[in-house]
Design a protein around this motif. Structure first.
Motif, PDB file in Angstrom:
ATOM      1  N   CYS A 182       3.390  -3.707  15.411  1.00 33.59           N
ATOM      2  CA  CYS A 182       3.027  -4.066  14.042  1.00 33.59           C
ATOM      3  C   CYS A 182       1.569  -3.734  13.789  1.00 33.59           C
ATOM      4  CB  CYS A 182       3.259  -5.561  13.809  1.00 33.59           C
ATOM      5  SG  CYS A 182       2.762  -6.143  12.175  1.00 33.59           S
ATOM      6  N   PHE A 183       1.293  -3.180  12.633  1.00 33.14           N
ATOM      7  CA  PHE A 183      -0.079  -3.022  12.152  1.00 33.14           C
ATOM      8  C   PHE A 183      -0.302  -4.113  11.103  1.00 33.14           C
ATOM      9  CE2 PHE A 183       0.645   0.912  14.228  1.00 33.14           C
ATOM     10  CZ  PHE A 183      -0.597   1.368  14.649  1.00 33.14           C
ATOM     11  N   LYS A 184      -1.251  -4.992  11.396  1.00 35.71           N
ATOM     12  CA  LYS A 184      -1.417  -6.214  10.607  1.00 35.71           C
ATOM     13  C   LYS A 184      -2.773  -6.224   9.911  1.00 35.71           C
ATOM     14  CE  LYS A 184      -1.991 -11.240  11.400  1.00 35.71           C
ATOM     15  NZ  LYS A 184      -1.170 -11.765  10.291  1.00 35.71           N
ATOM     16  N   ASP A 185      -2.745  -6.348   8.577  1.00 33.06           N
ATOM     17  CA  ASP A 185      -3.964  -6.451   7.774  1.00 33.06           C
ATOM     18  C   ASP A 185      -3.964  -7.802   7.074  1.00 33.06           C
ATOM     19  OD1 ASP A 185      -6.089  -6.317   6.065  1.00 33.06           O
ATOM     20  OD2 ASP A 185      -5.544  -4.408   5.146  1.00 33.06           O
ATOM     21  N   ALA A 186      -4.651  -8.774   7.664  1.00 30.25           N
ATOM     22  CA  ALA A 186      -4.652 -10.136   7.118  1.00 30.25           C
ATOM     23  C   ALA A 186      -5.484 -10.262   5.857  1.00 30.25           C
ATOM     24  CB  ALA A 186      -5.171 -11.123   8.172  1.00 30.25           C
ATOM     25  N   SER A 187      -6.425  -9.352   5.639  1.00 34.61           N
ATOM     26  CA  SER A 187      -7.275  -9.435   4.447  1.00 34.61           C
ATOM     27  C   SER A 187      -6.734  -8.601   3.289  1.00 34.61           C
ATOM     28  CB  SER A 187      -8.705  -8.980   4.777  1.00 34.61           C
ATOM     29  OG  SER A 187      -8.718  -7.630   5.216  1.00 34.61           O
ATOM     30  N   GLY A 188      -5.772  -7.738   3.567  1.00 30.94           N
ATOM     31  CA  GLY A 188      -5.200  -6.911   2.510  1.00 30.94           C
ATOM     32  C   GLY A 188      -6.160  -5.875   1.967  1.00 30.94           C
ATOM     33  N   THR A 189      -7.155  -5.477   2.772  1.00 35.97           N
ATOM     34  CA  THR A 189      -8.195  -4.571   2.271  1.00 35.97           C
ATOM     35  C   THR A 189      -7.983  -3.116   2.662  1.00 35.97           C
ATOM     36  OG1 THR A 189      -9.557  -5.125   4.202  1.00 35.97           O
ATOM     37  CG2 THR A 189      -9.953  -6.365   2.176  1.00 35.97           C
ATOM     38  N   SER A 190      -7.061  -2.828   3.593  1.00 37.10           N
ATOM     39  CA  SER A 190      -6.846  -1.440   4.000  1.00 37.10           C
ATOM     40  C   SER A 190      -6.328  -0.624   2.819  1.00 37.10           C
ATOM     41  CB  SER A 190      -5.832  -1.378   5.151  1.00 37.10           C
ATOM     42  OG  SER A 190      -6.355  -1.968   6.314  1.00 37.10           O
ATOM     43  N   ASN A 191      -7.020   0.466   2.511  1.00 32.93           N
ATOM     44  CA  ASN A 191      -6.606   1.253   1.349  1.00 32.93           C
ATOM     45  C   ASN A 191      -5.299   1.983   1.648  1.00 32.93           C
ATOM     46  OD1 ASN A 191      -7.176   4.327   1.925  1.00 32.93           O
ATOM     47  ND2 ASN A 191      -8.914   3.191   2.798  1.00 32.93           N
ATOM     48  N   PRO A 192      -4.454   2.189   0.630  1.00 32.69           N
ATOM     49  CA  PRO A 192      -3.110   2.735   0.852  1.00 32.69           C
ATOM     50  C   PRO A 192      -3.077   4.077   1.569  1.00 32.69           C
ATOM     51  CG  PRO A 192      -3.251   1.751  -1.320  1.00 32.69           C
ATOM     52  CD  PRO A 192      -4.646   1.733  -0.764  1.00 32.69           C
ATOM     53  N   HIS A 193      -4.068   4.937   1.309  1.00 32.71           N
ATOM     54  CA  HIS A 193      -4.066   6.244   1.991  1.00 32.71           C
ATOM     55  C   HIS A 193      -4.254   6.065   3.492  1.00 32.71           C
ATOM     56  CE1 HIS A 193      -4.658  10.484   2.787  1.00 32.71           C
ATOM     57  NE2 HIS A 193      -5.808  10.203   3.375  1.00 32.71           N
ATOM     58  N   LYS A 194      -5.183   5.172   3.886  1.00 28.46           N
ATOM     59  CA  LYS A 194      -5.392   4.933   5.320  1.00 28.46           C
ATOM     60  C   LYS A 194      -4.150   4.310   5.947  1.00 28.46           C
ATOM     61  CE  LYS A 194      -7.944   1.560   7.074  1.00 28.46           C
ATOM     62  NZ  LYS A 194      -9.117   0.746   7.487  1.00 28.46           N
ATOM     63  N   VAL A 195      -3.480   3.433   5.217  1.00 26.08           N
ATOM     64  CA  VAL A 195      -2.243   2.841   5.726  1.00 26.08           C
ATOM     65  C   VAL A 195      -1.212   3.933   5.994  1.00 26.08           C
ATOM     66  CG1 VAL A 195      -0.288   1.360   5.155  1.00 26.08           C
ATOM     67  CG2 VAL A 195      -2.618   0.600   4.631  1.00 26.08           C
ATOM     68  N   TYR A 196      -1.035   4.842   5.025  1.00 31.17           N
ATOM     69  CA  TYR A 196      -0.085   5.944   5.183  1.00 31.17           C
ATOM     70  C   TYR A 196      -0.406   6.774   6.421  1.00 31.17           C
ATOM     71  CZ  TYR A 196       2.275  10.404   4.404  1.00 31.17           C
ATOM     72  OH  TYR A 196       3.038  11.536   4.563  1.00 31.17           O
ATOM     73  N   GLU A 197      -1.671   7.157   6.563  1.00 33.09           N
ATOM     74  CA  GLU A 197      -2.073   8.007   7.686  1.00 33.09           C
ATOM     75  C   GLU A 197      -1.944   7.264   9.018  1.00 33.09           C
ATOM     76  OE1 GLU A 197      -2.720  11.151   7.700  1.00 33.09           O
ATOM     77  OE2 GLU A 197      -2.632  11.438   5.533  1.00 33.09           O
ATOM     78  N   THR A 198      -2.215   5.967   9.021  1.00 33.06           N
ATOM     79  CA  THR A 198      -2.127   5.181  10.252  1.00 33.06           C
ATOM     80  C   THR A 198      -0.682   5.030  10.712  1.00 33.06           C
ATOM     81  OG1 THR A 198      -4.140   3.944   9.719  1.00 33.06           O
ATOM     82  CG2 THR A 198      -2.636   2.940  11.297  1.00 33.06           C
ATOM     83  N   ILE A 199       0.202   4.680   9.795  1.00 36.15           N
ATOM     84  CA  ILE A 199       1.617   4.524  10.150  1.00 36.15           C
ATOM     85  C   ILE A 199       2.219   5.872  10.550  1.00 36.15           C
ATOM     86  CG2 ILE A 199       3.890   3.820   9.331  1.00 36.15           C
ATOM     87  CD1 ILE A 199       1.950   1.517   9.835  1.00 36.15           C
ATOM     88  N   LYS A 200       1.814   6.914   9.877  1.00 34.06           N
ATOM     89  CA  LYS A 200       2.294   8.254  10.232  1.00 34.06           C
ATOM     90  C   LYS A 200       1.857   8.608  11.651  1.00 34.06           C
ATOM     91  CE  LYS A 200       2.070  13.081   8.643  1.00 34.06           C
ATOM     92  NZ  LYS A 200       1.472  13.978   7.619  1.00 34.06           N
ATOM     93  N   MET A 201       0.600   8.310  11.966  1.00 32.07           N
ATOM     94  CA  MET A 201       0.079   8.547  13.323  1.00 32.07           C
ATOM     95  C   MET A 201       0.895   7.763  14.345  1.00 32.07           C
ATOM     96  SD  MET A 201      -1.751   6.540  15.677  1.00 32.07           S
ATOM     97  CE  MET A 201      -2.623   5.381  14.634  1.00 32.07           C
TER      98      MET A 201
END
Length: 605
Positions: A182-201
């Motif tokens: 799981c990739f967990k962002d408790a603050s909800g601050t990760s921008n959507p593009h970084k989320v996309y690239e991180t999950i893709k990685m």
């Protein structure tokens, strides 16, 4: 073309309650909604752990293990019931020993848990090793976590896709057993593009068939976009809640995501809108009497400057409001950028989010870097593990000087194992001293919650919840008392020829009475005092909070830096230490007392 099945975990009864109500919701008030959720077809719930474990003992006079057992009975044997653990901290306020980490996994398995999501706020993989091993050993599924956030503007050095890839590779190379990632962002601050690239990685890096999840909050207003990015990049599961504990500081609503994914190749667990609407209506009725803080319902554009998790934001604002310093909130958020940067970029999630907030509060209340908050100081000194980047050397030096601790490279688990107070034997002895039944559950409750756990086990816990009906009653009492002059104060009365000194106070409170003419009366609790040895240096509370534990006694000789007492503030233990060597002349507070910043709590002579 067949749609991809997306596993939805309903966080309503854990993260939702924590993010909106600080975890303070009574089990019998929400259990009807659990029935409704089951009827709606939900089979995966987050139902305990994290801050919700201690909240039941601290504020609700309820047993978390009993709650978990009853929850399991409602949803049946096949539901996936998940809890949250903080690596070597598990669900405790401090690092646990191997014995306590093992007992955590054993007890949570015994009381209905299927899966434990296991994270470390510093992304120190070493802190996940032993806890992950024990989770799997006791027959639980282990969801291992990489924690995420966006850094405040102008900061750099961690929390990039490259940083998360490095952390994930360390996990894969470590040999830690796991069932999902799981990739967990408790603050909800990760921008959507970084989320996309991180999950893709991650999708390309982890073994084929590995379940991959993403978790975020609505706090910064980008959660739906972030979830859409995660799904497009190959995530297999996301976390959602239902109204009235969705959105704002919590997860986005199930209905919102059902709407957002219309016409796309994603099947959100086969959930149906009509059934979810019925479930939400039931939950709204269950929680209709609970006061919902305004900030819990809002998207905050300033959160990326902090960043502050939803579950911590409402707890912290409640603390500020209770101590009449809510006007400092925006200044504290502004101060957090520097605190995050100089602290080494640990992820803003418990306990690090509390460390950040405490230090920012210190910087606002006492001046920048005039005082180092104990938790923050121990973090930069290495006592909780390795931070993503090296903390600021000047701050490390200040922390070492003020806390009387040297920087360390030792593993957090090794430090905990060397601490006798974190052994099972210590807590078994404590239960014996208090004449409390020795069970594994009671041992863990005491070890995790200390004096408040002992108070609960002795039937002396306190109830602290915010219900609208109770608030109206209190307001009505205030209105009725207007114009009446209460007879508060100390008075002398004579009863059957005997003279007594009586304290009179308005309302339903304990009245202390003492005899004045050599009569024996009930003892009156009072601050401990000793004959002054001259001078005397006042020790003041650095932060508002509650007295967790009195460590020193009057008349005891102490050295500079010795712990006098421990406060509980914002889900963390705060050591109050002696600024000098000497003898304890007085302890001016008692266990469970509420203190404000700057209040004198003891005197050293």
């Amino acid at each position: 073309m067949a749609k991809k099945f997306i596993d939805i975990m309903d966080t309503t009864f854990r993260d939702g309650f924590q993010s909106v109500f600080g975890g303070r919701v009574l089990m019998n008030d929400f259990f009807p909604a659990v029935e409704a959720a089951k009827t709606a077809g939900i089979t995966h719930f987050e139902f305990g752990g994290g801050a919700r474990f201690q909240a039941l003992y601290f504020y609700l006079k309820e047993d978390a293990f009993e709650m978990m057992d009853k929850f399991r009975k409602i949803v049946g044997p096949d539901a996936n019931l998940q809890t949250l653990a903080r690596g070597v901290n598990t669900v405790m306020l401090e690092t646990g020993s191997k014995e306590l980490i093992d007992l955590h996994a054993k007890m949570f398995k015994k009381h209905g848990t299927t899966t434990i999501r296991n994270f470390d706020a510093l992304n120190d993989v070493e802190n996940l090793r032993y806890s992950g091993e024990r989770i799997v050993h006791h027959g639980l599924k282990h969801e291992i976590v990489v924690t995420m956030m966006d850094l405040p503007p102008g900061c750099q050095g961690a929390h990039t896709v490259e940083f998360y890839e490095k952390t994930l590779r360390e996990i894969l190379d470590s040999g830690i057993p796991y069932n999902s990632v799981c990739f967990k962002d408790a603050s909800g601050t990760s921008n959507p593009h970084k989320v996309y690239e991180t999950i893709k990685m991650a999708r390309n890096l982890i073994p084929e068939g590995t379940h991959l999840r993403f978790h975020t909050h609505e706090t910064a207003g980008v959660s739906v976009s972030a979830y859409m990015g995660a799904l497009e990049a190959g995530a297999d599961g996301i976390d959602l809640a239902v109204s009235p504990v969705s959105g704002g500081t919590s997860q986005p609503d199930i209905l919102t995501m059902l709407h957002a994914t219309k016409g796309l190749a994603f099947d959100l667990g086969g959930l149906e809108i009509d059934k979810i609407l019925t479930y939400e209506k039931e939950l709204q009725e269950c929680l209709s009497d609970y006061y919902k803080p305004t900030e819990a319902t809002m998207v905050s554009p300033i959160v990326p400057f902090s960043p502050m998790p939803g579950g911590a934001l409402t707890a912290n604002t409640q603390m500020l409001r209770e101590n009449n310093i809510m006007d400092k909130f925006e200044d504290i958020i502004a101060a957090m950028t520097e605190v995050v940067e100089k602290g080494g970029y640990g992820t803003s999630v418990t306990p690090v989010s509390q460390f950040y907030f405490q230090q920012a509060l210190e910087n606002v209340m006492q001046g920048p870097w005039k005082a180092i908050a104990p938790g923050y100081g121990q973090m930069v000194l290495g006592y909780f593990g390795k931070t993503p980047v090296e903390p600021c050397p000047e701050v490390v030096k200040l922390a070492s000087q003020q806390l009387g601790l040297e920087p360390t490279k030792e593993k957090a688990l090794d430090l905990a194992n060397a601490d006798e107070t974190k052994s099972l034997a210590t807590w078994i002895d404590r239960l014996k001293e208090e004449d409390i039944e020795i069970t594994e559950e009671n041992i863990f409750i005491a070890a995790a919650c200390h004096d408040k756990g002992i108070a609960f086990l002795k039937g002396e816990g306190e109830l602290h919840i915010s219900k609208i009906s109770q608030m109206k009653k209190e307001e009505s009492k205030k209105e009725q008392s207007k114009g009446n002059t209460p007879m508060n104060g100390n008075y002398t009365v004579v009863v059957d020829g005997q003279q007594f000194s009586v304290q009179v106070a308005e309302g339903n409170v304990d009245i202390q009475i003492s005899a004045t003419n050599n009569q024996t009366a009930a003892p009156t609790p009072a601050p401990q005092t000793a004959a002054p040895t001259g001078g005397g240096e006042e020790i003041k509370a650095l932060l508002p909070g509650n007295v967790w534990k009195i460590v020193a006694t009057v008349g005891q000789s102490v050295n500079e830096g010795d712990v006098i007492m421990i406060l509980e503030s914002m889900k963390m233990e705060i050591d109050v230490v002696s600024p000098t060597g000497g003898v304890v002349q007085s302890i001016d507070v008692a266990a469970n007392d509420k203190v404000v910043e700057g209040q004198v709590v003891a005197v050293i002579g």
